[in-house]
Design an enzyme around this catalytic site. Structure first.
Site, PDB file in Angstrom:
ATOM      1  N   HIS A 238       0.832  -1.213   0.000  1.00  0.00           N
ATOM      2  CA  HIS A 238       0.000   0.000   0.000  1.00  0.00           C
ATOM      3  C   HIS A 238       0.864   1.260   0.000  1.00  0.00           C
ATOM      4  O   HIS A 238       2.061   1.233   0.322  1.00  0.00           O
ATOM      5  CB  HIS A 238      -0.906   0.012   1.233  1.00  0.00           C
ATOM      6  CG  HIS A 238      -0.146   0.010   2.525  1.00  0.00           C
ATOM      7  ND1 HIS A 238       0.416   1.140   3.064  1.00  0.00           N
ATOM      8  CD2 HIS A 238       0.175  -1.008   3.362  1.00  0.00           C
ATOM      9  CE1 HIS A 238       1.037   0.831   4.177  1.00  0.00           C
ATOM     10  NE2 HIS A 238       0.916  -0.468   4.389  1.00  0.00           N
TER      11      HIS A 238
ATOM     12  N   GLU B 142      -2.234  -7.056   7.354  1.00  0.00           N
ATOM     13  CA  GLU B 142      -0.867  -7.081   7.873  1.00  0.00           C
ATOM     14  C   GLU B 142      -0.761  -7.941   9.135  1.00  0.00           C
ATOM     15  O   GLU B 142      -1.745  -8.150   9.862  1.00  0.00           O
ATOM     16  CB  GLU B 142      -0.412  -5.646   8.176  1.00  0.00           C
ATOM     17  CG  GLU B 142       1.011  -5.500   8.696  1.00  0.00           C
ATOM     18  CD  GLU B 142       2.086  -5.999   7.732  1.00  0.00           C
ATOM     19  OE1 GLU B 142       2.095  -7.217   7.449  1.00  0.00           O
ATOM     20  OE2 GLU B 142       2.920  -5.174   7.306  1.00  0.00           O
TER      21      GLU B 142
END
Length: 206
Positions: A7, A87
């Site tokens: 990201h 994550e």
């Protein structure tokens, strides 16, 4: 072909804070990084290198927004989110400056930490699920630095370095398993600093 894209930047990235499962949005720099990544991926498609057909992401807002901006640049659909690509959870270390976290928890064991093996198996399972869902199509997955590194280190058996925001790592699946082509936009040879053939690996069951 699958491109695993980290990201774009968040304010926590800019401040060097442990982020993990904390759901932090992109900042303006991160949004521009996502657009720039979309331009690069579009150029690859236009050059006939990869036929990117869809974008997916983890369920984190920073990954989803990055994916949506890339999809817009490519003119392809943003299909869905995969919670499995979130994550690694860093527990009590989240929100703590990275250097301080390394001093306080040198054994990577803060309360609530998702251990590395759990994260690795989750990442490999997510990779297999994407391959199954898109069945041979070229797809972009927007996820996170640690979870992407975990999957690629498991497949290559090599220690890999830092992934910059909005960089892409490419791998493909064939009859013999997964082949890792690039890490963060670099060939494995460039990343490792030594001659390294592309590595084909079987994924262990998640």
């Amino acid at each position: 072909m699958i491109a695993l894209v980290r990201h774009g930047e968040t304010d926590w990235n800019a401040a060097h804070l442990m982020q993990g499962s904390s759901d932090i949005p992109l900042n303006d720099t991160g949004r521009q990084q996502a657009r720039d990544a979309g331009d690069k991926l579009a150029a690859e498609r236009d050059a006939g290198e990869h036929a990117w057909s869809a974008v997916v992401s983890s369920s984190a807002i920073r990954a989803r927004e990055t994916g949506e901006l890339i999809a817009e640049k490519l003119g392809v659909p943003f299909i869905r989110v995969y919670p499995q690509w979130f994550e690694q959870h860093f527990g009590d270390a989240e929100g703590v400056p990275v250097e301080e976290a390394m001093r306080r928890w040198p054994n990577r064991d803060p309360e609530g930490f998702e251990n590395d093996e759990q994260a690795r198996l989750r990442a490999l399972g997510a990779l297999e699920q994407v391959a199954k869902d898109f069945d041979g199509r070229d797809v972009i997955v927007v996820a996170h630095g640690t979870i992407i590194r975990s999957a690629l280190m498991s497949l290559t058996g090599r220690e890999l370095g830092f992934l910059g925001n909005a960089t892409a790592s490419r791998l493909s699946q064939g009859a013999e398993g997964w082949t890792v082509h690039t890490f963060g936009g670099e060939t494995l040879e460039d990343e490792l600093g030594e001659p390294a053939a592309e590595i084909v690996a079987e994924v262990e069951p998640a």
